[in-house]
Design an enzyme around this catalytic site. Sequence first.
Site, PDB file in Angstrom:
ATOM      1  N   ARG A  89     -40.558   2.162  -4.212  1.00  0.00           N
ATOM      2  CA  ARG A  89     -41.969   1.774  -4.411  1.00  0.00           C
ATOM      3  C   ARG A  89     -42.393   1.933  -5.860  1.00  0.00           C
ATOM      4  O   ARG A  89     -43.530   1.649  -6.222  1.00  0.00           O
ATOM      5  CB  ARG A  89     -42.897   2.618  -3.532  1.00  0.00           C
ATOM      6  CG  ARG A  89     -43.189   2.011  -2.196  1.00  0.00           C
ATOM      7  CD  ARG A  89     -42.102   2.299  -1.217  1.00  0.00           C
ATOM      8  NE  ARG A  89     -42.238   1.528   0.002  1.00  0.00           N
ATOM      9  CZ  ARG A  89     -41.457   1.703   1.050  1.00  0.00           C
ATOM     10  NH1 ARG A  89     -40.496   2.601   1.020  1.00  0.00           N
ATOM     11  NH2 ARG A  89     -41.619   0.963   2.120  1.00  0.00           N
TER      12      ARG A  89
ATOM     13  N   THR B 100     -33.076   7.274  -9.652  1.00  0.00           N
ATOM     14  CA  THR B 100     -33.274   7.757  -8.293  1.00  0.00           C
ATOM     15  C   THR B 100     -31.936   7.898  -7.572  1.00  0.00           C
ATOM     16  O   THR B 100     -30.870   7.747  -8.161  1.00  0.00           O
ATOM     17  CB  THR B 100     -34.326   6.887  -7.545  1.00  0.00           C
ATOM     18  OG1 THR B 100     -34.620   7.515  -6.313  1.00  0.00           O
ATOM     19  CG2 THR B 100     -33.832   5.475  -7.290  1.00  0.00           C
TER      20      THR B 100
ATOM     21  N   LYS C 233     -29.364  11.032  -9.711  1.00  0.00           N
ATOM     22  CA  LYS C 233     -30.181  11.987 -10.468  1.00  0.00           C
ATOM     23  C   LYS C 233     -29.383  13.127 -11.109  1.00  0.00           C
ATOM     24  O   LYS C 233     -29.800  13.684 -12.120  1.00  0.00           O
ATOM     25  CB  LYS C 233     -31.239  12.618  -9.547  1.00  0.00           C
ATOM     26  CG  LYS C 233     -32.369  11.680  -9.167  1.00  0.00           C
ATOM     27  CD  LYS C 233     -33.381  12.452  -8.332  1.00  0.00           C
ATOM     28  CE  LYS C 233     -34.544  11.617  -7.897  1.00  0.00           C
ATOM     29  NZ  LYS C 233     -35.581  12.420  -7.247  1.00  0.00           N
TER      30      LYS C 233
ATOM     31  N   ASP D  67     -35.432  18.248 -20.516  1.00  0.00           N
ATOM     32  CA  ASP D  67     -36.546  19.197 -20.549  1.00  0.00           C
ATOM     33  C   ASP D  67     -36.218  20.405 -19.655  1.00  0.00           C
ATOM     34  O   ASP D  67     -35.220  20.395 -18.914  1.00  0.00           O
ATOM     35  CB  ASP D  67     -37.884  18.523 -20.178  1.00  0.00           C
ATOM     36  CG  ASP D  67     -38.005  18.198 -18.705  1.00  0.00           C
ATOM     37  OD1 ASP D  67     -36.984  18.234 -17.982  1.00  0.00           O
ATOM     38  OD2 ASP D  67     -39.133  17.909 -18.252  1.00  0.00           O
TER      39      ASP D  67
ATOM     40  N   ASN E 142     -34.975  12.623 -13.342  1.00  0.00           N
ATOM     41  CA  ASN E 142     -35.516  11.424 -12.687  1.00  0.00           C
ATOM     42  C   ASN E 142     -36.250  10.503 -13.664  1.00  0.00           C
ATOM     43  O   ASN E 142     -36.685   9.421 -13.282  1.00  0.00           O
ATOM     44  CB  ASN E 142     -36.438  11.799 -11.515  1.00  0.00           C
ATOM     45  CG  ASN E 142     -37.795  12.287 -11.966  1.00  0.00           C
ATOM     46  OD1 ASN E 142     -37.960  12.724 -13.108  1.00  0.00           O
ATOM     47  ND2 ASN E 142     -38.771  12.229 -11.085  1.00  0.00           N
TER      48      ASN E 142
ATOM     49  N   GLY F 127     -35.501  23.625   4.033  1.00  0.00           N
ATOM     50  CA  GLY F 127     -34.538  22.744   3.373  1.00  0.00           C
ATOM     51  C   GLY F 127     -34.055  23.342   2.064  1.00  0.00           C
ATOM     52  O   GLY F 127     -34.756  24.159   1.449  1.00  0.00           O
TER      53      GLY F 127
ATOM     54  N   LEU G  98     -42.823  16.575   2.269  1.00  0.00           N
ATOM     55  CA  LEU G  98     -42.359  15.601   1.272  1.00  0.00           C
ATOM     56  C   LEU G  98     -42.054  14.249   1.907  1.00  0.00           C
ATOM     57  O   LEU G  98     -41.936  13.245   1.223  1.00  0.00           O
ATOM     58  CB  LEU G  98     -41.119  16.142   0.534  1.00  0.00           C
ATOM     59  CG  LEU G  98     -41.411  16.937  -0.744  1.00  0.00           C
ATOM     60  CD1 LEU G  98     -42.500  17.963  -0.570  1.00  0.00           C
ATOM     61  CD2 LEU G  98     -40.163  17.566  -1.293  1.00  0.00           C
TER      62      LEU G  98
END
Length: 281
Positions: free
Chosen positions: A19, A65, A69, A80, A90, A131, A220
Amino acid sequence: MTMKSPKAFVAGWPIDHSRSPLIHQYWLKTYNISGEYKKKAIAPDKFAAGFLQLRDKGYCGGNITIPHKVRVMKLVDETDVMARKIGAVNTICFHDDKIIGSNTDGYGFITNLQACAPQWSCRNSHAVILGAGGAARAVIAVLLSRGAQQIILCNRTLEKATELKARFGERIEVCGWERRAQILTETDLLVNTTSLGMIGKPRLDIDIGGLNEKAIVADLVYTPLETRLLHTARRNGHTIADGLGMLLYQAVPGFEIWFGRRPQVTAELRDLVIDDLAKRT
Ligand code: ATR
């Protein structure tokens, strides 16, 4: 002299479901910015060549993605702090002759949480995370960076939770999956980072009756938008944060890097993505 329009991408395999183009193209249009954001399908065995080709074709950066990743980290010159902590990238920026990688998943999670629960403070909080995959790493990294006191990691495969404890340190506790309902009493925040509850996956079977009424519940998963977990939590009076919010906010820093304007996550954008999800699921 005319300025060239910046071009950005999202690279994954498969990539059809993404998306991200909808989100970034909405912002390009809203802010009247001349630029492009395109899907790029790159197979795992061709990733390095395909990725470097994007730079050579003049892209200024993009999103990385699933399933790339972690793999992309070998190709970047700088990362970073969040990318290093999470162990995945990502967001990419091709800057002069350097490739800079960052990870905005944790930022997306916490910014959405703050938008949903402005009164909530992460400092000294106690969290339970269900998870121990890549998504859990992003949530752990950002919660620790914002001062969470204790995170209980509850996972079906205990070794994976133990590995994350070794990575993230003493504020992490691990707990077997069978105890998931019993560990909720002292919790300020419950987060589902597993794929359970997603359309096409098994349901997330958990009794959240033991949660303190002030606890926030985040999922999530965003297909469905309101998972069974979130539905029950809302009905029980908890503040909830859905997975779509995280998806929208994680896109903000990338757009700013590539196109030079910090975009807003609006109700209109949310509705646009919800309509698209309804069409495609
Ligand atoms: P991501 O990178 O998106 O987090 P992942 O690495 O595949 O995805 O992680 C999925 C998570 O969902 C894992 O914690 C997984 O548990 P295991 O580590 O035991 O595999 C969890 N999960 C998936 N199916 C599950 C199930 N049926 N019951 C319990 N946990 C499950």
